[in-house]
Design a protein around this motif. Sequence first.
Motif, PDB file in Angstrom:
ATOM      1  N   ILE A 187      35.129   0.930 -38.486  1.00 28.72           N
ATOM      2  CA  ILE A 187      35.432   1.269 -37.093  1.00 28.72           C
ATOM      3  C   ILE A 187      34.150   1.413 -36.280  1.00 28.72           C
ATOM      4  O   ILE A 187      34.030   0.870 -35.175  1.00 28.72           O
ATOM      5  N   THR A 226      32.443  -1.962 -35.779  1.00 29.46           N
ATOM      6  CA  THR A 226      33.204  -2.790 -34.841  1.00 29.46           C
ATOM      7  C   THR A 226      32.912  -2.361 -33.407  1.00 29.46           C
ATOM      8  O   THR A 226      32.726  -3.199 -32.508  1.00 29.46           O
ATOM      9  N   ARG A 227      32.841  -1.063 -33.174  1.00 30.75           N
ATOM     10  CA  ARG A 227      32.495  -0.562 -31.841  1.00 30.75           C
ATOM     11  C   ARG A 227      31.076  -0.966 -31.454  1.00 30.75           C
ATOM     12  O   ARG A 227      30.810  -1.330 -30.298  1.00 30.75           O
ATOM     13  N   ILE A 281      43.210   2.153 -40.187  1.00 31.46           N
ATOM     14  CA  ILE A 281      43.056   0.711 -39.953  1.00 31.46           C
ATOM     15  C   ILE A 281      44.269  -0.008 -40.515  1.00 31.46           C
ATOM     16  O   ILE A 281      44.604   0.160 -41.687  1.00 31.46           O
ATOM     17  N   SER A 318      37.769  -5.579 -28.264  1.00 32.29           N
ATOM     18  CA  SER A 318      38.415  -4.454 -27.582  1.00 32.29           C
ATOM     19  C   SER A 318      39.897  -4.403 -27.949  1.00 32.29           C
ATOM     20  O   SER A 318      40.444  -3.320 -28.228  1.00 32.29           O
ATOM     21  N   THR A 332      41.151  -5.643 -30.671  1.00 31.30           N
ATOM     22  CA  THR A 332      41.215  -5.309 -32.100  1.00 31.30           C
ATOM     23  C   THR A 332      41.158  -3.799 -32.311  1.00 31.30           C
ATOM     24  O   THR A 332      41.912  -3.231 -33.100  1.00 31.30           O
ATOM     25  N   LEU A 333      40.258  -3.135 -31.592  1.00 29.29           N
ATOM     26  CA  LEU A 333      40.138  -1.679 -31.724  1.00 29.29           C
ATOM     27  C   LEU A 333      41.397  -0.969 -31.239  1.00 29.29           C
ATOM     28  O   LEU A 333      41.721   0.128 -31.721  1.00 29.29           O
ATOM     29  N   SER A 334      42.119  -1.579 -30.313  1.00 35.57           N
ATOM     30  CA  SER A 334      43.368  -0.978 -29.843  1.00 35.57           C
ATOM     31  C   SER A 334      44.460  -1.042 -30.908  1.00 35.57           C
ATOM     32  O   SER A 334      45.503  -0.389 -30.766  1.00 35.57           O
ATOM     33  N   LEU A 391      44.082   0.099 -33.898  1.00 33.77           N
ATOM     34  CA  LEU A 391      43.967   1.277 -34.762  1.00 33.77           C
ATOM     35  C   LEU A 391      45.169   2.187 -34.554  1.00 33.77           C
ATOM     36  O   LEU A 391      45.642   2.363 -33.433  1.00 33.77           O
TER      37      LEU A 391
END
Length: 309
Positions: free
Chosen positions: A71, A74-75, A168, A197, A199-201, A203
């Motif tokens: 995580i 990725t950020r 995840i 962005s 992809t992180l949403s 989670l």
Amino acid sequence: MSRNETSKNKTTAALLLAFATAFGMAQEVVAAADRSSSSSASKSDQQSEATKQTLLKEKQRKVEHEAQEVIQETRNALLAFQKQDSAKAMALLQEVSGKLDILLARHPDLKLIPANVEADVYDLDSDPEQVAKMVDTADDLLDDDKVQDARYILSALVSEIRISTTSIPLGIFPDAIKEAAALGDQGKTDEAAEALSATLSMLVKTTDIIPLPVLRAEALLSEAAQLEHQNDLSQEQSRSEVLKVTDAAKQQLKLAQALGYGDKEDYETLYDSIDGIKDVIHSEKSAETWNRIKQSLKDFKNKMMHSKK
């Protein structure tokens, strides 16, 4: 304005001032793991704090180190793309993909892998009677269409620990990372940033809610069970102390009930179980009754612990 309206407004203002104090007591305390019991804390408070720490540690044990790094990296890759540093972003995504491969190999059947756990504590220092007054006042305010004033009061009526887990989704996250990396490899940095962005949403965040009055009741009942066998007390003293502590436990459960945690039927079952101990203290039926109380409370607590995304 009539005399009655003036009187009512003054009363409402006074109550709101009192509830402002209660609201202050209910302020969020972040990172519960860092909280320590004060020297003046009662034994039951220390036990309930220990229970909270145990619940948090149980959740933390399920967190994978690689998942945490996935995580964060990725950020960092997203930030790198936004700064037009494609080389750094691509290097980070390569590391992310490698760690996701490790997680997939380690947990081939797992859909969600925990990556982070946080705990927030909302603690209200009140009693069932005061809570009932606050609810009644909120009802009156709602009847008068004063929704925001009522919301201010009701927002203080919470006493719980919230353990939030960020996970995840292994079924879709790795492919999404590869798609973002492919865009970056083609020099499409803006599109790659947008893909990361999104992809992180993906989670998934779930929250387990455990009412603090229920934890305190559990700690008090555990203390009461030990008091029955305390050697430095006579049977008469022991009985008196046990009943005193079980009454305190029931008061905590009544507070939980007033705050709206659980159904009335659940509490009636618990109250009946607790009341049953007074007839069997220091008898051969005592252990069986304590076990029944313990099981009833365990079932109730499990029912109270619910998750929401």
